[in-house]
Design a protein around this motif. Structure first.
Motif, PDB file in Angstrom:
ATOM      1  N   MET A   1      -7.361  -1.682  54.968  1.00 36.14           N
ATOM      2  CA  MET A   1      -5.747  -1.948  55.144  1.00 36.14           C
ATOM      3  C   MET A   1      -5.026  -0.631  55.759  1.00 36.14           C
ATOM      4  O   MET A   1      -5.743   0.615  55.819  1.00 36.14           O
ATOM      5  CB  MET A   1      -5.362  -1.923  53.611  1.00 36.14           C
ATOM      6  CG  MET A   1      -3.798  -2.146  53.205  1.00 36.14           C
ATOM      7  SD  MET A   1      -3.266  -2.497  51.686  1.00 36.14           S
ATOM      8  CE  MET A   1      -2.217  -1.246  51.376  1.00 36.14           C
ATOM      9  N   LEU A   2      -4.214  -0.876  56.759  1.00 40.38           N
ATOM     10  CA  LEU A   2      -3.541  -0.041  57.185  1.00 40.38           C
ATOM     11  C   LEU A   2      -2.554   0.979  56.336  1.00 40.38           C
ATOM     12  O   LEU A   2      -1.852   0.499  55.564  1.00 40.38           O
ATOM     13  CB  LEU A   2      -2.695  -0.595  58.196  1.00 40.38           C
ATOM     14  CG  LEU A   2      -2.150   0.249  59.828  1.00 40.38           C
ATOM     15  CD1 LEU A   2      -3.317   0.934  60.485  1.00 40.38           C
ATOM     16  CD2 LEU A   2      -1.659  -0.689  60.474  1.00 40.38           C
ATOM     17  N   ARG A   3      -2.689   2.060  56.703  1.00 47.55           N
ATOM     18  CA  ARG A   3      -2.139   3.302  55.553  1.00 47.55           C
ATOM     19  C   ARG A   3      -1.625   4.400  56.418  1.00 47.55           C
ATOM     20  O   ARG A   3      -2.149   4.995  57.158  1.00 47.55           O
ATOM     21  CB  ARG A   3      -2.934   3.622  54.434  1.00 47.55           C
ATOM     22  CG  ARG A   3      -2.135   4.531  53.505  1.00 47.55           C
ATOM     23  CD  ARG A   3      -1.788   3.575  52.274  1.00 47.55           C
ATOM     24  NE  ARG A   3      -1.104   4.757  51.240  1.00 47.55           N
ATOM     25  CZ  ARG A   3       0.062   4.593  51.074  1.00 47.55           C
ATOM     26  NH1 ARG A   3       0.674   3.599  51.046  1.00 47.55           N
ATOM     27  NH2 ARG A   3       0.288   5.418  49.857  1.00 47.55           N
ATOM     28  N   GLY A   4      -0.151   4.731  56.111  1.00 47.62           N
ATOM     29  CA  GLY A   4       0.324   5.882  56.829  1.00 47.62           C
ATOM     30  C   GLY A   4      -0.213   7.239  56.039  1.00 47.62           C
ATOM     31  O   GLY A   4      -0.782   7.196  54.979  1.00 47.62           O
ATOM     32  N   ILE A   5       0.688   8.182  56.345  1.00 55.62           N
ATOM     33  CA  ILE A   5       0.446   9.687  55.534  1.00 55.62           C
ATOM     34  C   ILE A   5       1.675   9.905  55.138  1.00 55.62           C
ATOM     35  O   ILE A   5       2.582   9.449  55.294  1.00 55.62           O
ATOM     36  CB  ILE A   5       0.055  10.693  56.604  1.00 55.62           C
ATOM     37  CG1 ILE A   5       0.967  10.897  57.582  1.00 55.62           C
ATOM     38  CG2 ILE A   5      -0.950  10.404  57.500  1.00 55.62           C
ATOM     39  CD1 ILE A   5       0.947  12.255  58.405  1.00 55.62           C
ATOM     40  N   THR A   6       1.632  11.105  54.202  1.00 53.67           N
ATOM     41  CA  THR A   6       2.768  11.462  53.569  1.00 53.67           C
ATOM     42  C   THR A   6       3.395  12.805  54.403  1.00 53.67           C
ATOM     43  O   THR A   6       2.604  13.531  54.901  1.00 53.67           O
ATOM     44  CB  THR A   6       2.305  12.104  52.058  1.00 53.67           C
ATOM     45  OG1 THR A   6       1.561  11.367  51.227  1.00 53.67           O
ATOM     46  CG2 THR A   6       3.584  12.853  51.581  1.00 53.67           C
ATOM     47  N   VAL A   7       4.534  12.597  54.568  1.00 52.36           N
ATOM     48  CA  VAL A   7       5.286  13.623  55.454  1.00 52.36           C
ATOM     49  C   VAL A   7       6.477  14.321  54.513  1.00 52.36           C
ATOM     50  O   VAL A   7       6.962  13.754  53.566  1.00 52.36           O
ATOM     51  CB  VAL A   7       5.961  12.995  56.610  1.00 52.36           C
ATOM     52  CG1 VAL A   7       5.115  12.382  57.530  1.00 52.36           C
ATOM     53  CG2 VAL A   7       7.246  12.038  56.429  1.00 52.36           C
ATOM     54  N   LYS A   8       6.828  15.612  54.933  1.00 54.07           N
ATOM     55  CA  LYS A   8       7.806  16.203  54.290  1.00 54.07           C
ATOM     56  C   LYS A   8       9.049  16.054  55.143  1.00 54.07           C
ATOM     57  O   LYS A   8       9.093  16.604  56.283  1.00 54.07           O
ATOM     58  CB  LYS A   8       7.711  17.728  54.106  1.00 54.07           C
ATOM     59  CG  LYS A   8       6.260  17.957  53.399  1.00 54.07           C
ATOM     60  CD  LYS A   8       6.399  19.393  52.982  1.00 54.07           C
ATOM     61  CE  LYS A   8       5.378  19.679  52.007  1.00 54.07           C
ATOM     62  NZ  LYS A   8       5.363  19.033  50.644  1.00 54.07           N
ATOM     63  N   LEU A   9      10.233  15.578  54.573  1.00 55.34           N
ATOM     64  CA  LEU A   9      11.448  15.169  55.231  1.00 55.34           C
ATOM     65  C   LEU A   9      12.309  16.075  54.567  1.00 55.34           C
ATOM     66  O   LEU A   9      12.448  16.234  53.374  1.00 55.34           O
ATOM     67  CB  LEU A   9      11.941  13.687  54.834  1.00 55.34           C
ATOM     68  CG  LEU A   9      13.255  13.222  55.465  1.00 55.34           C
ATOM     69  CD1 LEU A   9      13.095  12.916  57.102  1.00 55.34           C
ATOM     70  CD2 LEU A   9      13.707  11.899  54.907  1.00 55.34           C
ATOM     71  N   HIS A  10      13.168  16.742  55.522  1.00 54.65           N
ATOM     72  CA  HIS A  10      14.246  17.675  55.219  1.00 54.65           C
ATOM     73  C   HIS A  10      15.544  16.840  54.875  1.00 54.65           C
ATOM     74  O   HIS A  10      15.960  16.339  55.885  1.00 54.65           O
ATOM     75  CB  HIS A  10      14.509  18.827  56.141  1.00 54.65           C
ATOM     76  CG  HIS A  10      13.307  19.778  56.354  1.00 54.65           C
ATOM     77  ND1 HIS A  10      13.399  20.955  56.300  1.00 54.65           N
ATOM     78  CD2 HIS A  10      12.036  19.424  56.615  1.00 54.65           C
ATOM     79  CE1 HIS A  10      12.568  21.575  56.334  1.00 54.65           C
ATOM     80  NE2 HIS A  10      11.440  20.810  56.716  1.00 54.65           N
ATOM     81  N   VAL A  11      16.084  17.074  53.664  1.00 57.88           N
ATOM     82  CA  VAL A  11      16.960  16.300  53.203  1.00 57.88           C
ATOM     83  C   VAL A  11      18.229  17.289  52.927  1.00 57.88           C
ATOM     84  O   VAL A  11      18.018  18.301  52.108  1.00 57.88           O
ATOM     85  CB  VAL A  11      16.708  15.548  51.962  1.00 57.88           C
ATOM     86  CG1 VAL A  11      17.950  14.808  51.292  1.00 57.88           C
ATOM     87  CG2 VAL A  11      15.739  14.526  52.183  1.00 57.88           C
ATOM     88  N   LYS A  12      19.527  17.146  53.425  1.00 60.39           N
ATOM     89  CA  LYS A  12      20.605  17.805  52.988  1.00 60.39           C
ATOM     90  C   LYS A  12      21.354  17.347  51.843  1.00 60.39           C
ATOM     91  O   LYS A  12      21.781  16.251  51.867  1.00 60.39           O
ATOM     92  CB  LYS A  12      21.735  17.880  54.315  1.00 60.39           C
ATOM     93  CG  LYS A  12      20.780  18.619  55.430  1.00 60.39           C
ATOM     94  CD  LYS A  12      21.922  18.682  56.747  1.00 60.39           C
ATOM     95  CE  LYS A  12      21.214  19.283  57.973  1.00 60.39           C
ATOM     96  NZ  LYS A  12      22.127  19.218  59.063  1.00 60.39           N
ATOM     97  N   LYS A  13      21.412  18.275  50.928  1.00 58.10           N
ATOM     98  CA  LYS A  13      22.133  17.965  49.690  1.00 58.10           C
ATOM     99  C   LYS A  13      23.600  18.905  49.522  1.00 58.10           C
ATOM    100  O   LYS A  13      23.598  20.219  49.859  1.00 58.10           O
ATOM    101  CB  LYS A  13      21.463  18.386  48.305  1.00 58.10           C
ATOM    102  CG  LYS A  13      20.065  17.596  48.249  1.00 58.10           C
ATOM    103  CD  LYS A  13      19.548  17.792  46.976  1.00 58.10           C
ATOM    104  CE  LYS A  13      18.224  16.823  47.053  1.00 58.10           C
ATOM    105  NZ  LYS A  13      17.470  16.850  45.686  1.00 58.10           N
ATOM    106  N   LYS A  14      24.480  18.101  49.395  1.00 54.04           N
ATOM    107  CA  LYS A  14      25.974  18.683  49.300  1.00 54.04           C
ATOM    108  C   LYS A  14      26.003  19.713  48.149  1.00 54.04           C
ATOM    109  O   LYS A  14      25.661  19.355  46.853  1.00 54.04           O
ATOM    110  CB  LYS A  14      27.263  17.717  49.269  1.00 54.04           C
ATOM    111  CG  LYS A  14      28.322  18.480  49.525  1.00 54.04           C
ATOM    112  CD  LYS A  14      29.356  17.416  49.495  1.00 54.04           C
ATOM    113  CE  LYS A  14      30.932  18.164  49.747  1.00 54.04           C
ATOM    114  NZ  LYS A  14      31.808  17.216  49.735  1.00 54.04           N
ATOM    115  N   THR A  15      26.264  21.085  48.391  1.00 55.73           N
ATOM    116  CA  THR A  15      26.483  22.101  47.287  1.00 55.73           C
ATOM    117  C   THR A  15      27.633  22.591  46.930  1.00 55.73           C
ATOM    118  O   THR A  15      27.997  23.137  45.793  1.00 55.73           O
ATOM    119  CB  THR A  15      25.512  23.386  47.418  1.00 55.73           C
ATOM    120  OG1 THR A  15      25.906  23.861  48.612  1.00 55.73           O
ATOM    121  CG2 THR A  15      24.091  22.972  47.794  1.00 55.73           C
ATOM    122  N   GLY A  16      28.625  22.219  47.700  1.00 48.88           N
ATOM    123  CA  GLY A  16      29.886  22.493  47.523  1.00 48.88           C
ATOM    124  C   GLY A  16      30.874  22.674  48.727  1.00 48.88           C
ATOM    125  O   GLY A  16      30.504  21.788  50.081  1.00 48.88           O
TER     126      GLY A  16
END
Length: 109
Positions: A1-16
Motif C-alpha cells: 500500500m502506498l503511504r506518505g510521511i509525517t511532515v511538520k506544518l507551520h500554522v499561524k494562530k491569532k494571539t491578539g
C-alpha cells in the motif's frame, strides 16, 4: 500500500492585536501524517523559474486535510521548505488514492 510521511506544518494562530488593531500571530507546528513527497514535473520547474522560485518537491496532501497550506513553511527530511502558490485540488470522489491536493515547495534553508 502506498503511504506518505509525517511532515511538520507551520500554522499561524491569532494571539491578539497590536495597538494599531493589526492581528498578531504565533507560529505553531503541527504534524500532518501521510503526506506524499514527489518530484516536480518539468513544466512545474519551468513555470516556477519564471517566477524566480526553485521547486524542490511536490507534496500530495491527504484527503480531508483542513490545514492552510498556502504561503507557509513545511519541515521534512531535516529540511525547511516554503510552499509556492495555492494547492491544486482534484475531485475527491474521482481521485482513486489517498491524496486530492498537490502543492509545490522550495527549500529555503
Amino acid at each position: 500500500m502506498l503511504r506518505g510521511i509525517t511532515v511538520k506544518l507551520h500554522v499561524k494562530k491569532k494571539t491578539g492585536e497590536d495597538p494599531f488593531g493589526h492581528p498578531m500571530y504565533e507560529d505553531a507546528k503541527v504534524d500532518v501524517e501521510n503526506v506524499l513527497i514527489g518530484q516536480p514535473s518539468e513544466s512545474d520547474i519551468v513555470a516556477s523559474n519564471q517566477l524566480g522560485k526553485h521547486v524542490s518537491y511536490t507534496l500530495g496532501i491527504p484527503k480531508g486535510d483542513t490545514h492552510t497550506w498556502e504561503d507557509t513553511e513545511v519541515e521534512f527530511w531535516d529540511g525547511k521548505y516554503r510552499t509556492i502558490g495555492k494547492p491544486v485540488r482534484g475531485i475527491s470522489g474521482l481521485v482513486p488514492l489517498s491524496w486530492d491536493q498537490n502543492i509545490m515547495v522550495e527549500q529555503y534553508e
